[in-house]
Design a protein around this motif. Structure first.
Motif, PDB file in Angstrom:
ATOM      1  N   ASN A  72       6.414  10.604  12.081  1.00  0.00           N
ATOM      2  CA  ASN A  72       7.163  10.582  10.820  1.00  0.00           C
ATOM      3  C   ASN A  72       6.404   9.675   9.869  1.00  0.00           C
ATOM      4  OD1 ASN A  72       9.214  12.209  11.771  1.00  0.00           O
ATOM      5  ND2 ASN A  72      10.526  10.495  12.363  1.00  0.00           N
ATOM      6  N   THR A  73       6.427  10.007   8.593  1.00  0.00           N
ATOM      7  CA  THR A  73       5.735   9.178   7.608  1.00  0.00           C
ATOM      8  C   THR A  73       6.710   8.697   6.553  1.00  0.00           C
ATOM      9  OG1 THR A  73       5.127  11.124   6.308  1.00  0.00           O
ATOM     10  CG2 THR A  73       3.518  10.355   7.919  1.00  0.00           C
ATOM     11  N   HIS A  74       6.484   7.482   6.087  1.00  0.00           N
ATOM     12  CA  HIS A  74       7.207   6.964   4.923  1.00  0.00           C
ATOM     13  C   HIS A  74       6.252   6.054   4.150  1.00  0.00           C
ATOM     14  CE1 HIS A  74       7.987   3.709   7.832  1.00  0.00           C
ATOM     15  NE2 HIS A  74       8.075   2.913   6.778  1.00  0.00           N
ATOM     16  N   TYR A  75       6.576   5.801   2.918  1.00  0.00           N
ATOM     17  CA  TYR A  75       5.693   5.065   2.010  1.00  0.00           C
ATOM     18  C   TYR A  75       6.185   3.644   1.821  1.00  0.00           C
ATOM     19  CZ  TYR A  75       3.871   9.684   0.938  1.00  0.00           C
ATOM     20  OH  TYR A  75       3.301  10.925   1.035  1.00  0.00           O
ATOM     21  N   GLU A  76       5.218   2.713   1.766  1.00  0.00           N
ATOM     22  CA  GLU A  76       5.511   1.303   1.483  1.00  0.00           C
ATOM     23  C   GLU A  76       4.518   0.799   0.452  1.00  0.00           C
ATOM     24  OE1 GLU A  76       5.298  -1.027   5.022  1.00  0.00           O
ATOM     25  OE2 GLU A  76       7.140  -0.189   5.864  1.00  0.00           O
ATOM     26  N   ASN A  77       4.988  -0.148  -0.378  1.00  0.00           N
ATOM     27  CA  ASN A  77       4.082  -0.753  -1.357  1.00  0.00           C
ATOM     28  C   ASN A  77       3.013  -1.543  -0.623  1.00  0.00           C
ATOM     29  OD1 ASN A  77       5.543   0.231  -3.554  1.00  0.00           O
ATOM     30  ND2 ASN A  77       6.971  -1.483  -3.450  1.00  0.00           N
ATOM     31  N   GLY A  78       1.773  -1.354  -1.059  1.00  0.00           N
ATOM     32  CA  GLY A  78       0.663  -2.029  -0.415  1.00  0.00           C
ATOM     33  C   GLY A  78      -0.257  -2.668  -1.435  1.00  0.00           C
ATOM     34  N   THR A  79      -1.435  -2.975  -1.007  1.00  0.00           N
ATOM     35  CA  THR A  79      -2.409  -3.668  -1.839  1.00  0.00           C
ATOM     36  C   THR A  79      -2.799  -2.854  -3.065  1.00  0.00           C
ATOM     37  OG1 THR A  79      -3.268  -4.658   0.178  1.00  0.00           O
ATOM     38  CG2 THR A  79      -4.636  -4.856  -1.782  1.00  0.00           C
ATOM     39  N   PHE A  80      -2.970  -1.541  -2.892  1.00  0.00           N
ATOM     40  CA  PHE A  80      -3.398  -0.706  -4.006  1.00  0.00           C
ATOM     41  C   PHE A  80      -2.353  -0.693  -5.126  1.00  0.00           C
ATOM     42  CE2 PHE A  80      -3.904   3.387  -6.208  1.00  0.00           C
ATOM     43  CZ  PHE A  80      -5.214   3.248  -6.625  1.00  0.00           C
ATOM     44  N   ALA A  81      -1.090  -0.649  -4.777  1.00  0.00           N
ATOM     45  CA  ALA A  81      -0.036  -0.662  -5.800  1.00  0.00           C
ATOM     46  C   ALA A  81      -0.071  -1.971  -6.594  1.00  0.00           C
ATOM     47  CB  ALA A  81       1.327  -0.465  -5.155  1.00  0.00           C
ATOM     48  N   TRP A  82      -0.279  -3.086  -5.911  1.00  0.00           N
ATOM     49  CA  TRP A  82      -0.347  -4.373  -6.609  1.00  0.00           C
ATOM     50  C   TRP A  82      -1.589  -4.479  -7.486  1.00  0.00           C
ATOM     51  CZ3 TRP A  82       3.490  -7.579  -7.322  1.00  0.00           C
ATOM     52  CH2 TRP A  82       4.560  -7.543  -6.452  1.00  0.00           C
ATOM     53  N   VAL A  83      -2.728  -3.988  -7.000  1.00  0.00           N
ATOM     54  CA  VAL A  83      -3.954  -4.030  -7.801  1.00  0.00           C
ATOM     55  C   VAL A  83      -3.811  -3.151  -9.043  1.00  0.00           C
ATOM     56  CG1 VAL A  83      -6.398  -3.368  -7.798  1.00  0.00           C
ATOM     57  CG2 VAL A  83      -5.447  -4.626  -5.877  1.00  0.00           C
ATOM     58  N   ALA A  84      -3.201  -1.970  -8.885  1.00  0.00           N
ATOM     59  CA  ALA A  84      -2.992  -1.089 -10.030  1.00  0.00           C
ATOM     60  C   ALA A  84      -2.036  -1.725 -11.040  1.00  0.00           C
ATOM     61  CB  ALA A  84      -2.457   0.259  -9.560  1.00  0.00           C
ATOM     62  N   CYS A  85      -1.009  -2.414 -10.564  1.00  0.00           N
ATOM     63  CA  CYS A  85      -0.066  -3.095 -11.455  1.00  0.00           C
ATOM     64  C   CYS A  85      -0.773  -4.190 -12.253  1.00  0.00           C
ATOM     65  CB  CYS A  85       1.074  -3.675 -10.639  1.00  0.00           C
ATOM     66  SG  CYS A  85       2.230  -4.678 -11.598  1.00  0.00           S
ATOM     67  N   ILE A  86      -1.554  -5.000 -11.591  1.00  0.00           N
ATOM     68  CA  ILE A  86      -2.261  -6.090 -12.278  1.00  0.00           C
ATOM     69  C   ILE A  86      -3.281  -5.524 -13.266  1.00  0.00           C
ATOM     70  CG2 ILE A  86      -3.872  -8.011 -11.894  1.00  0.00           C
ATOM     71  CD1 ILE A  86      -2.350  -8.477  -9.232  1.00  0.00           C
ATOM     72  N   PHE A  87      -3.940  -4.432 -12.907  1.00  0.00           N
ATOM     73  CA  PHE A  87      -4.885  -3.786 -13.818  1.00  0.00           C
ATOM     74  C   PHE A  87      -4.170  -3.298 -15.087  1.00  0.00           C
ATOM     75  CE2 PHE A  87      -6.894   0.132 -15.330  1.00  0.00           C
ATOM     76  CZ  PHE A  87      -8.126  -0.366 -15.711  1.00  0.00           C
ATOM     77  N   LEU A  88      -2.999  -2.703 -14.910  1.00  0.00           N
ATOM     78  CA  LEU A  88      -2.258  -2.211 -16.086  1.00  0.00           C
ATOM     79  C   LEU A  88      -1.792  -3.354 -16.974  1.00  0.00           C
ATOM     80  CD1 LEU A  88      -0.212   0.697 -14.470  1.00  0.00           C
ATOM     81  CD2 LEU A  88      -2.179   0.872 -16.010  1.00  0.00           C
ATOM     82  N   VAL A  89      -1.477  -4.505 -16.406  1.00  0.00           N
ATOM     83  CA  VAL A  89      -1.105  -5.670 -17.208  1.00  0.00           C
ATOM     84  C   VAL A  89      -2.303  -6.145 -18.018  1.00  0.00           C
ATOM     85  CG1 VAL A  89      -0.439  -8.107 -17.088  1.00  0.00           C
ATOM     86  CG2 VAL A  89       0.786  -6.420 -15.725  1.00  0.00           C
TER      87      VAL A  89
END
Length: 128
Positions: A72-89
């Motif tokens: 079974n698969t599910h999604y969790e926030n990881g490093t890439f999500a945080w890096v993308a958030c900081i990049f957008l800021v």
């Protein structure tokens, strides 16, 4: 040195080794009986760390309950999500636009779990 056109006879050599020119005797006896070998094939040890986990479920044997499963698969926030958030800021987008990576599954890590015992058997990190 010997000249083949000359009429002289080449010198002869004498050997002092008594085994040279002696008969060799009969060949060694060979066993004509056939021998069979038993080959035992063991099941190869599968290292689950080498399995390639991705976004899609993987068929494998669970390391906890030893069942043949489709994860079974599910999604969790990881490093890439945080890096993308900081990049957008840093790019200058508004505060709410930088939260988009936390809402999009293609920016999150994928966690693979066993459907029988609910143990995490693998993880796909977007940034490794």
């Amino acid at each position: 040195m010997y000249d083949p056109k000359s009429t002289e006879v080449p010198p002869t050599f004498t050997y002092n080794d008594p085994n040279i020119g002696a008969p060799l005797g009969p060949p060694p006896a060979y066993n004509t009986a056939t021998q069979s070998a038993v080959i035992i094939h063991n099941q190869p040890n599968v290292l689950y760390q080498t399995l390639i986990f991705g976004e899609t479920p993987v068929r494998m044997t669970c390391t906890s309950c030893r069942a043949d499963i489709l994860t079974n698969t599910h999604y969790e926030n990881g490093t890439f999500a945080w890096v993308a958030c900081i990049f957008l800021v840093f790019v200058g987008l508004s505060l709410f636009c930088c939260l988009i990576p936390f809402c999009v599954n293609s920016c999150k890590d994928v966690v693979h779990t066993c459907p029988n015992c609910r143990v995490t058997v693998g993880r796909y990190d977007r940034i490794q």
